[in-house]
Design a protein around this motif. Structure first.
Motif, PDB file in Angstrom:
ATOM      1  N   ALA A  43       0.803  -1.215   0.000  1.00  0.00           N
ATOM      2  CA  ALA A  43       0.000   0.000   0.000  1.00  0.00           C
ATOM      3  C   ALA A  43       0.832   1.259   0.000  1.00  0.00           C
ATOM      4  O   ALA A  43       0.407   2.281  -0.510  1.00  0.00           O
ATOM      5  CB  ALA A  43      -0.927   0.010   1.218  1.00  0.00           C
ATOM      6  N   VAL A  46       3.469   2.903  -3.789  1.00  0.00           N
ATOM      7  CA  VAL A  46       2.770   3.259  -5.013  1.00  0.00           C
ATOM      8  C   VAL A  46       3.729   3.925  -5.973  1.00  0.00           C
ATOM      9  O   VAL A  46       4.422   4.873  -5.634  1.00  0.00           O
ATOM     10  CB  VAL A  46       1.603   4.223  -4.697  1.00  0.00           C
ATOM     11  CG1 VAL A  46       0.891   4.616  -5.978  1.00  0.00           C
ATOM     12  CG2 VAL A  46       0.634   3.557  -3.750  1.00  0.00           C
ATOM     13  N   GLN A 107      -5.159   2.195  -2.318  1.00  0.00           N
ATOM     14  CA  GLN A 107      -4.847   0.776  -2.357  1.00  0.00           C
ATOM     15  C   GLN A 107      -5.781  -0.082  -1.504  1.00  0.00           C
ATOM     16  O   GLN A 107      -5.650  -1.303  -1.471  1.00  0.00           O
ATOM     17  CB  GLN A 107      -3.402   0.549  -1.904  1.00  0.00           C
ATOM     18  CG  GLN A 107      -2.376   1.272  -2.759  1.00  0.00           C
ATOM     19  CD  GLN A 107      -2.474   0.883  -4.220  1.00  0.00           C
ATOM     20  OE1 GLN A 107      -2.419  -0.291  -4.557  1.00  0.00           O
ATOM     21  NE2 GLN A 107      -2.631   1.860  -5.087  1.00  0.00           N
TER      22      GLN A 107
END
Length: 564
Positions: A43, A46, A107
């Motif tokens: 998460a 990115v 996410q």
């Protein structure tokens, strides 16, 4: 492609700890550590190469602080419970039994009455600045970004053609974002950032010291060489004439004197006996400002008052193409029906405005196109548009819009005849033995457009070259070049003794190899064939008679060839 979010079957992590142990009897804390590393490793890493599907959440815009929420991965198998501490539109901050954790909102999905409202719908923000970037390229990139969200784009034209509202509409009919897109020149990018009417600034030139004034009142300082400066694409200024104009090339001095009103007839530069008509961009544009700094200022002239000025590159190019006596300067993406002339350098080297030459930054009027972000937390869409614009998925869109993307090109030795001829016939102190060795070593190779340069007076790579080395290392590790050998080839300018320059070129190439090997995980390049060579002042790409040419010649080229 969605970034991976790992699942832990039959495992749930909550504010009270793990509610079910994993098979094998691992203790609860080990399960928690595993869950945390898997969920948040994904998460929080990115890259923008992919965009998650829209997150649907409830509650107030900021959520209910202190309320309990559950964050779930897209597959639903990994989840985290905690009490919401903060939400800024992009990151959840939650308090758990083992401490405070931040999670990228794109996410995960949020469940619970305390969840914030759906931040991916109803967003409003501005993207202001360069017409070169904003006229066609930015709308194409926004549309490409919208595709990743299963959304479409609707463009509404405002009072002027360069003032538009770009709306991202989800497949279910809801408006995800309304983007105020204004393309009034690069200078307006910094003014709009300073006035907080834009979150992203588009610029066809790099930020300059005078731009600091437009930012200072908002407490914004230097953006250069920071996380707020992003190279969007490469480009070049091209000198365009009517397709039937017999002039085959012009020098920078001739171009300056033409636009300065000193040279007024084509016969003075080898053309027909006809008056010259001038076409130029408007003062606020980054295109004209770059032209002024690279061409007009070095020769001490200003733009002739008789020049016709244009806000639009398209209108400028079309006007030149319809005027047999016209000449203009525009971005490379806007040659259209006109003819682009090569630049004749002082020492006779002809520099053609090819995409390879612009990627290698060897064309004298090469430039970079930038996006600048307002410091602080951006809205989710603004942040993701920037990341998408730099991703692999955006490179085709950049090329289709007529600009030079950052994908690597290859050029075989037999396609470099012009610089070989010049190097062999015009450069002094070139031992034939060195020429023969260079041709023997590289004759079956291909040069990559990746060309690495150092900061002036140091052995430290420029910021762009540092990024290029990291991309090259990642490509090598990923097997992009197959079984080919990577050859780092150093070159210098001609100042100093040939033998000393030869040694310097080898040291520069070796320095790049060191950076290359440390740009990826230890051992990632152990199986790669990488070699270092140097040829001093051979094969110049610029004239050693001026600072710009000497700077272009101090470089490390990247070649690929069959292993020796």
């Amino acid at each position: 492609m969605q970034l991976p979010i790992y699942s832990l079957p039959e495992t749930e992590v909550s504010a009270d700890g793990v509610t079910a142990e994993m098979p094998g009897g691992e203790n609860r804390m080990n399960v928690w550590r595993t869950a945390r590393s898997m969920l948040f490793g994904a998460a929080l890493s990115v890259t923008g190469a992919s965009i998650a599907q829209p997150v649907i959440a409830q509650g107030s815009p900021e959520g209910t602080i202190g309320g309990e929420i559950t964050l779930k991965s897209s597959d639903g198998f990994t989840q985290l419970r905690g009490r919401l501490q903060a939400f800024d539109g992009a990151v959840y901050t939650i308090e758990t039994v083992i401490g405070t954790i931040q999670v990228d909102a794109l996410q995960v999905t949020c469940e619970g009455d305390a969840c914030p409202q759906d931040f991916l719908f109803g967003a409003e923000f501005g993207i202001h600045g360069s017409n070169t970037v904003g006229a066609e390229l930015m709308p194409a990139l926004i549309e490409g970004y919208a595709d990743t969200l299963d959304a479409s784009v609707v463009i509404e034209v405002g009072q002027g053609a360069l003032q538009r509202t770009v709306r991202i509409i989800h497949d279910d009919g809801r408006e995800m974002a309304a983007i105020d897109l204004m393309a009034e020149g690069s200078s307006s990018a910094f003014r709009s950032l300073g006035e907080s009417v834009a979150e992203i600034g588009m610029s066809a030139r790099r930020m300059r010291d005078p731009d600091l004034g437009a930012l200072s009142e908002a407490g914004i300082g230097e953006l250069r060489d920071t996380e707020q400066e992003h190279i969007l694409a490469l480009d070049g200024l091209i000198v365009i004439v009517h397709p039937d104009n017999p002039v085959r090339a012009l020098s920078l001095e001739e171009i300056a004197l033409i636009f300065g009103g000193v040279v007024t007839n084509w016969a003075q530069v080898g053309g027909r006996d006809a008056p010259i008509s001038l076409y130029a961009r408007d003062e606020p544009s980054g295109t004209f400002q770059t032209f002024g700094s690279l061409v007009l200022a070095p020769f001490g002239v200003g733009i002739d008052g008789a020049a016709q000025r244009f806000v639009s590159n398209i209108r400028l190019s079309d006007s030149v193409a319809s005027d047999p006596n016209g000449i203009g300067v525009t971005a490379a993406a806007y040659a259209r029906a006109s003819k682009a002339l090569p630049i004749r350098q002082d020492c006779g080297i002809l520099a053609y405005p090819t995409t390879f030459a612009m990627k290698a930054e060897e064309y004298p009027l090469s430039r970079r196109l930038y996006l600048y972000a307002k410091p602080g937390q951006l809205t989710a869409h603004a942040r993701q548009i920037i990341e998408f614009a730099k991703s692999d998925g955006a490179q085709m869109l950049i090329a289709e819009a007529g600009f030079v993307n950052q994908e690597v090109e290859r050029l075989a030795m037999n396609a470099q005849g012009a610089r070989l001829v010049h190097g062999l016939t015009n450069e002094p102190e070139v031992p034939f033995s060195q020429v023969r060795q260079m041709l023997s070593n590289l004759s079956d190779g291909e040069r990559l457009s990746t060309t690495l340069r150092f900061q002036r007076g140091t052995t430290q790579l420029t910021p762009k070259s540092q990024l290029d080395v990291e991309r090259l290392a990642a490509d090598i590790a990923a097997g992009v070049f197959g079984q080919k050998e990577i050859v780092l080839v150093g070159f210098t300018d001609s100042v100093g003794q040939f033998n000393l320059n030869l040694g310097l070129s080898i040291r520069r190439a070796a320095a790049v190899e060191g950076v290359l090997r440390t740009s990826v995980a230890p051992g990632a390049l152990d199986g790669a064939a990488i070699s270092v060579e140097g040829f001093g002042e051979l094969l110049p790409v610029g004239c050693n008679t001026n600072p710009q040419g000497r700077g272009a010649n101090r470089r490390v080229e990247v070649w690929v060839r069959d292993p020796r």
